[in-house]
Design an enzyme around this catalytic site. Structure first.
Site, short mmCIF file in Angstrom:
data_model
loop_
_atom_site.label_atom_id
_atom_site.label_comp_id
_atom_site.label_asym_id
_atom_site.label_seq_id
_atom_site.Cartn_x
_atom_site.Cartn_y
_atom_site.Cartn_z
N SER A 1 0.85 -1.19 0.00
CA SER A 1 0.00 0.00 0.00
C SER A 1 0.89 1.24 0.00
CB SER A 1 -0.86 0.01 1.25
OG SER A 1 -0.02 0.13 2.37
N LYS A 2 0.28 2.37 -0.26
CA LYS A 2 1.03 3.64 -0.27
C LYS A 2 1.75 3.85 1.04
CE LYS A 2 0.55 7.13 -3.44
NZ LYS A 2 -0.48 7.15 -4.44
#
Ligand code: GLU
Length: 494
Positions: A261-262
């Protein structure tokens, strides 16, 4: 045969860290075999491709030192070659003109969905249910066009797509250097579109034609393209071209094993640069994350290029570990050239105009010791910040406590000694401190806190004699004097 690899990003965003690793593997493999590493910008999707993204990718590769050996190839410039390949396949009978319209295809899918739903209804016999399911499966199976064996067009000017005539053989085999040998049933491949009705090539055709024309011998890429490989093999065979060696690399996962994920580092290369990582550390960390060679943990590009092999690539997805990444970065910070480190540190202290030549000289002297005191550039900047603090510095709360009563008196007495000191070398300062402690019957631990408070404001600092040496006589005595003056002032902490 010259080993030729390529990195083929779609310019729809920054150079993603996973893409950067793919580029790195391709570069290392080419270097190892004395081959070529090429770059192809896959910009055929006009709606999503941008010039900024292309520039960001080129910049990211440049920052990481993954510069291709030749100028980039732009896929959008090669439509004529793609069309010629489709024509060639038509001539060979491995592709055909298909007159099925998008509406008909849509209707087929909807009919399939309806049958599937109908098979779930109540009150059906087992036979009825099985029959409906079979009909649904046939309608939803990979599409085989009614035109695959030719036939008269519905009208002279009827629009058509050019489709691959998917193989009738029973199986398609992919010999992947990382994933091993994988077979799928030929029936899983559809008569996929090669040229759309407007004559534009599809991604599947373009990749094959470009890789062939660029002489690509090894396709190393993310395993999100694994299924595409089977379809691309059919196109290679339809053109009677050699199939390159494929190597599908597992994606990078987050620390929890889930999709990256970011928050967990699914970022562009420039984000790592902005977080204070060195490019050689990013390369070394992400290389080891998906590849290994003996027990060696840290490689430079030159070292890795001597030993890189596809066999060393891990089959399983690797989890990103930020602590490890920071440790690798710390390693390279220690090796970095001092002028380079200074130029990376300086932007953290304003725009540079507020730093004097003295400040920079001070930073240079302190660098060999202070560069061990952080794992990223911002952490190092924090360790250096006391050097550039402006007088009078404001000690933090804990430091203020050391600047009262006896502590303050000792600081005053030491200040007098230091004023008399002629030789401001590190060794002389250390001797002076020790002599002062002996004369006053103090331990170093009793003079350290007020002195550190006055000189650094309470920031953790290495040994205090070097700190005085880096700051220089005037700044050291000035900072001590400032605290004595502040304490003596009305409302001071005397
Ligand atoms: N353009 C594709 C992507 O960015 C890569 C295609 C390939 O490597 O074959 O995912």
């Amino acid at each position: 045969m010259t080993v030729t690899t390529r990195f083929a990003p779609s310019p729809t965003g920054m150079l993603h860290i996973g893409g950067a690793r793919t580029a790195l593997f391709n570069l290392l493999f080419a270097r190892r075999h004395g081959g070529r590493f090429l770059l192809r910008i896959e910009d055929t999707d006009k709606a999503r491709s941008t010039q900024e993204a292309t520039e960001a990718i080129l910049e990211g590769l440049d920052w990481l030192g993954l510069t291709p050996d030749e100028p980039p190839v732009y896929q959008s410039m090669r439509a004529e070659q793609h069309k010629a390949a489709a024509a060639e396949m038509l001539a060979r009978g491995t592709a055909f003109r298909c007159y099925v319209t998008p509406e008909e295809l849509q209707a087929r899918r909807e009919a399939g969905d309806a049958k599937r739903a109908a098979a779930k209804a109540d009150g059906l016999s087992d036979e009825e249910r099985a029959a409906l399911r079979a009909e649904a499966d046939a309608l939803l199976a990979p599409f085989r066009s009614p035109w695959r064996d030719g036939g008269e067009p519905p009208a002279a000017d009827a629009p058509f797509t050019v489709r691959l005539r998917a193989p009738d053989t029973s199986e398609i085999t992919l010999k992947d250097a990382v994933q091993g040998e994988i077979r799928i049933k030929a029936a899983e491949i559809d008569d996929l579109i090669l040229l759309r009705a407007d004559g534009t090539p599809t991604y599947m055709l373009a990749v094959v034609v470009d890789d062939h024309d660029m002489g690509v011998t090894h396709v190393i890429r993310g395993d999100d393209h694994l299924r595409n490989a089977f379809r691309q093999i059919c196109i290679y065979e339809g053109l009677d071209w050699d199939v390159p060696q494929f190597a599908h690399v597992s994606l990078i996962h987050g620390p929890d094993g889930g999709k990256l994920s970011k928050r967990h580092g699914s970022l562009g290369a420039e984000a790592y640069r902005d977080m204070g990582y060195l490019p050689e550390a990013i390369n070394a960390y992400f290389l080891r994350l998906g590849w290994s060679h003996g027990d060696q943990e840290i490689f430079t590009l030159e070292e890795a290029a001597k030993v890189f092999s596809l066999e060393g690539i891990n089959k399983a997805a690797a989890r990103i570990d930020f602590e490890k990444m920071k440790a690798v970065n710390a390693h390279f910070l220690r090796l970095a050239d001092e002028d380079r480190l200074l130029s990376l540190l300086m932007p953290h202290f304003g725009d540079g105009s507020d730093l004097s030549a003295d400040d920079i000289a001070r930073a240079k002297t302190a660098l060999p010791i202070l560069k061990d005191r952080g794992s990223t550039i911002p952490e190092l900047a924090e360790a250096f910040s006391f050097l550039f603090a402006r007088r009078p510095i404001q000690p933090n709360k804990k430091a203020r406590k050391a600047l009262r009563g006896e502590g303050l008196d000792r600081l005053g007495a030491l200040g007098d000694e230091l004023t008399e000191l002629e030789d401001w070398s590190e060794a002389a300062l250390q001797t002076c401190l020790e002599a002062f402690c002996t004369a006053q019957d103090l331990s170093l631990g009793q003079i350290g806190p007020p002195l550190r408070a006055a000189l650094t404001g309470g920031l953790p600092a290495p040994n205090i004699a070097p700190v005085m040496y880096w700051l220089g006589r005037d700044e050291t005595l000035g900072r001590i004097g400032d605290q004595l003056t502040a304490a003596a002032a009305p409302g001071g902490e005397k």
